[in-house]
Design a protein around this motif. Structure first.
Motif, short mmCIF file in Angstrom:
data_model
loop_
_atom_site.label_atom_id
_atom_site.label_comp_id
_atom_site.label_asym_id
_atom_site.label_seq_id
_atom_site.Cartn_x
_atom_site.Cartn_y
_atom_site.Cartn_z
N ARG A 1 32.52 -23.05 -28.94
CA ARG A 1 31.10 -23.02 -28.58
C ARG A 1 30.93 -22.97 -27.07
NH1 ARG A 1 27.29 -24.48 -32.56
NH2 ARG A 1 28.20 -25.16 -34.53
N ARG A 2 31.72 -23.77 -26.35
CA ARG A 2 31.61 -23.78 -24.89
C ARG A 2 31.99 -22.43 -24.31
NH1 ARG A 2 34.50 -29.59 -23.44
NH2 ARG A 2 32.96 -30.92 -24.47
N ALA A 3 33.03 -21.80 -24.88
CA ALA A 3 33.46 -20.50 -24.37
C ALA A 3 32.42 -19.43 -24.67
CB ALA A 3 34.80 -20.12 -25.00
N LEU A 4 31.69 -19.57 -25.78
CA LEU A 4 30.69 -18.57 -26.16
C LEU A 4 29.35 -18.78 -25.45
CD1 LEU A 4 31.23 -18.29 -30.02
CD2 LEU A 4 31.58 -16.49 -28.34
N PHE A 5 29.15 -19.94 -24.84
CA PHE A 5 27.85 -20.27 -24.29
C PHE A 5 27.34 -19.21 -23.30
CE2 PHE A 5 25.11 -22.96 -21.43
CZ PHE A 5 24.07 -23.10 -22.32
N PRO A 6 28.14 -18.78 -22.29
CA PRO A 6 27.64 -17.74 -21.38
C PRO A 6 27.29 -16.44 -22.11
CG PRO A 6 29.57 -18.82 -20.45
CD PRO A 6 29.47 -19.27 -21.87
N ALA A 7 28.10 -16.07 -23.11
CA ALA A 7 27.81 -14.85 -23.86
C ALA A 7 26.50 -14.97 -24.64
CB ALA A 7 28.97 -14.52 -24.81
N LEU A 8 26.25 -16.16 -25.21
CA LEU A 8 25.00 -16.38 -25.92
C LEU A 8 23.80 -16.29 -24.99
CD1 LEU A 8 25.85 -19.34 -28.33
CD2 LEU A 8 25.20 -17.03 -28.99
N ILE A 9 23.94 -16.88 -23.81
CA ILE A 9 22.85 -16.83 -22.84
C ILE A 9 22.56 -15.39 -22.45
CG2 ILE A 9 22.15 -17.51 -20.51
CD1 ILE A 9 22.17 -19.74 -22.65
N LEU A 10 23.60 -14.59 -22.25
CA LEU A 10 23.42 -13.17 -21.94
C LEU A 10 22.69 -12.45 -23.07
CD1 LEU A 10 26.82 -12.17 -20.29
CD2 LEU A 10 24.57 -11.91 -19.26
N LEU A 11 23.13 -12.70 -24.31
CA LEU A 11 22.55 -12.00 -25.45
C LEU A 11 21.08 -12.37 -25.64
CD1 LEU A 11 23.06 -10.07 -27.78
CD2 LEU A 11 23.87 -12.01 -29.15
N VAL A 12 20.76 -13.63 -25.50
CA VAL A 12 19.36 -14.05 -25.62
C VAL A 12 18.53 -13.43 -24.50
CG1 VAL A 12 17.79 -16.02 -25.46
CG2 VAL A 12 19.88 -16.20 -26.82
N GLY A 13 19.02 -13.50 -23.27
CA GLY A 13 18.28 -12.95 -22.13
C GLY A 13 18.01 -11.46 -22.27
N LEU A 14 18.96 -10.73 -22.80
CA LEU A 14 18.80 -9.28 -22.95
C LEU A 14 17.63 -8.91 -23.86
CD1 LEU A 14 22.53 -8.15 -23.27
CD2 LEU A 14 20.93 -7.42 -21.49
N ASN A 15 17.22 -9.82 -24.72
CA ASN A 15 16.15 -9.53 -25.68
C ASN A 15 14.76 -9.91 -25.20
OD1 ASN A 15 17.10 -8.63 -28.62
ND2 ASN A 15 18.71 -9.92 -27.74
N LEU A 16 14.63 -10.43 -23.99
CA LEU A 16 13.35 -10.97 -23.56
C LEU A 16 12.45 -9.98 -22.82
CD1 LEU A 16 14.36 -14.57 -22.38
CD2 LEU A 16 13.64 -13.78 -24.64
N ARG A 17 12.91 -8.76 -22.54
CA ARG A 17 12.05 -7.82 -21.83
C ARG A 17 11.90 -6.43 -22.46
NH1 ARG A 17 10.82 -11.88 -20.20
NH2 ARG A 17 10.46 -12.62 -18.06
N PRO A 18 12.76 -5.99 -23.39
CA PRO A 18 12.58 -4.63 -23.92
C PRO A 18 11.20 -4.37 -24.52
CG PRO A 18 14.78 -5.37 -24.44
CD PRO A 18 14.07 -6.55 -23.81
N ILE A 19 10.57 -5.37 -25.15
CA ILE A 19 9.25 -5.15 -25.75
C ILE A 19 8.21 -4.84 -24.67
CG2 ILE A 19 8.55 -7.58 -25.71
CD1 ILE A 19 7.30 -7.06 -28.50
#
Length: 393
Positions: free
Chosen positions: A7-25
């Motif tokens: 989970r700790r290793a995936l945390f930065p990747a999760l933050i990236l994935l969530v952030g990527l979805n906040l502006r396309p709309i």
């Protein structure tokens, strides 16, 4: 212990994935606005609401960040926010009407607001001393999502139509929901007995709000109106979308630079003033030579905006003594800041509808850069918001 390492290793990747979805709309609209207006009868003032309504809603929700966190929790709340974004995109895929566009702007804005209300305290809890760098990474991901959407939307629309081009962003949202629900960090209990900061009457908090709001206002302004400005000057939707993509890629570069370099400077003001200077230069290029200096304007404005956005959040979080207080301050600064930022695209829409020209909007933003510099000059390192005084600086 070992079970938590993945989970700790995936945390930065999760933050990236969530952030990527906040502006396309939001970012997928600008390059296609002329076509959307032609097909639906959307006016310039109504078009401005497609950006202003979500941003206003983001501000209102962020002002109640503590209540949102208490009601939903970080893990479930962020999943709910991503689900709202997905549903808004799916609806845009299906319905080509003005009411549908406005309703989905509200739903999408609600989803973005929930995520952005919860993310600062989550980063402080789970990233610790690395929180400023992680905030820079998260902010960069947000801008990266905008770059992707602004570049891809007109290309998708040319073969599939604008409904698909504005709705297809439901697919990465589904991926983000699944990844977040499976691998997000465990819930954190709110600290007991923490002292609340009386933010509303604190002059330093309002300075932080004004700084973040004006810097973010530059972002919402170019996000909504830079592509229509250039299609009005004779560019194609693809060219205008590519320019917005170039601007947002410059934002990503600046955001990454802030993410990796901010920890080396206790005093953030030199970085902030450099970013303001770049933004001012970009606005002047748009005002004085929009065709000759188009790409210079995109690069300079993008570098300025891309640095100001994470720096605004980082400086706000610097003023907190604890993760809970940092989340409270960030919620206030983002909430009021987004309400302020929502006014700029709305004003630009009124200007375009009445003057058929967006140049006055760029001049206004250039003047606001000077106010930004004044606000930034007072953000001294080491200052904190006291939990006691109601009217302290």
């Amino acid at each position: 212990m070992s079970a938590s390492l993945p989970r700790r290793a995936l945390f930065p990747a999760l933050i990236l994935l969530v952030g990527l979805n906040l502006r396309p709309i939001l970012a997928s609209i600008g390059p296609l606005l002329d076509q959307i207006q032609c097909d639906t009868g959307l006016t310039d003032s109504q078009a401005s609401l497609l950006t202003s309504l979500p941003v206003m809603l983001m501000g209102l929700c962020l002002l109640g960040a503590a209540r949102v966190r208490a009601l939903l929790g970080e893990r479930g709340g962020i999943a709910l926010g991503l689900t709202a974004i997905m549903l808004a995109c799916l609806a845009r895929w299906q319905w080509a009407t003005v009411p549908a566009l406005l309703v989905t702007a509200v739903i999408g804005g609600f989803g973005i607001a929930i995520v952005q209300a919860l993310m600062p305290s989550l980063l402080r809890h789970h990233a610790g001393d690395r929180a400023p760098a992680m905030m820079g990474l998260y902010s960069t991901a947000i801008m990266g999502g905008a770059a992707l959407a602004s570049f891809a939307a007109p290309r998708i629309a040319s073969t599939q139509g604008w409904l698909v081009a504005t709705g297809i962003w439901a697919l990465p949202a589904v991926l983000a929901i699944a990844a977040w629900w499976l691998a997000s960090p465990p819930p954190q209990k709110a600290p007991q007995g923490s002292t609340a900061t009386r933010i509303w009457g604190n002059r330093r908090a309002w300075r932080l709000l004004g700084f973040f709001g004006l810097g973010t206002g530059a972002y919402t302004l170019v996000l909504a109106w830079l592509p229509p400005y250039y299609t009005g000057l004779g560019w194609s939707a693809r060219q205008a979308g590519a320019m917005l993509a170039a601007l947002t890629l410059a934002e990503v570069v600046a955001g990454l630079a802030v993410s990796f370099g901010v920890g080396r400077f206790a005093d953030r003001r030199p970085m902030i003033l450099l970013a303001i200077a770049a933004l001012l230069a970009g606005m002047l290029c748009l005002c004085l030579a929009p065709l000759t200096l188009a790409w210079a304007a995109a690069g300079l404005a993008g570098l300025g905006i891309g640095a100001l956005f994470p720096l605004g959040l980082i400086v706000a979080m610097d003023h907190g003594e604890s993760p809970a207080q940092a989340g409270q301050i960030a919620g206030f600064v983002q909430g009021g800041g987004y309400l302020l930022a929502a006014l700029l695209p709305l004003l630009a829409g009124v200007i375009r509808q009445n003057l058929s020209d967006l140049t006055p909007a760029w001049w206004l933003m250039a003047a606001l850069c000077l106010l930004l510099a004044v606000l930034a000059a007072g953000l001294r390192p080491g200052d904190r918001l006291s939990p006691l005084p109601l009217y302290g600086a």
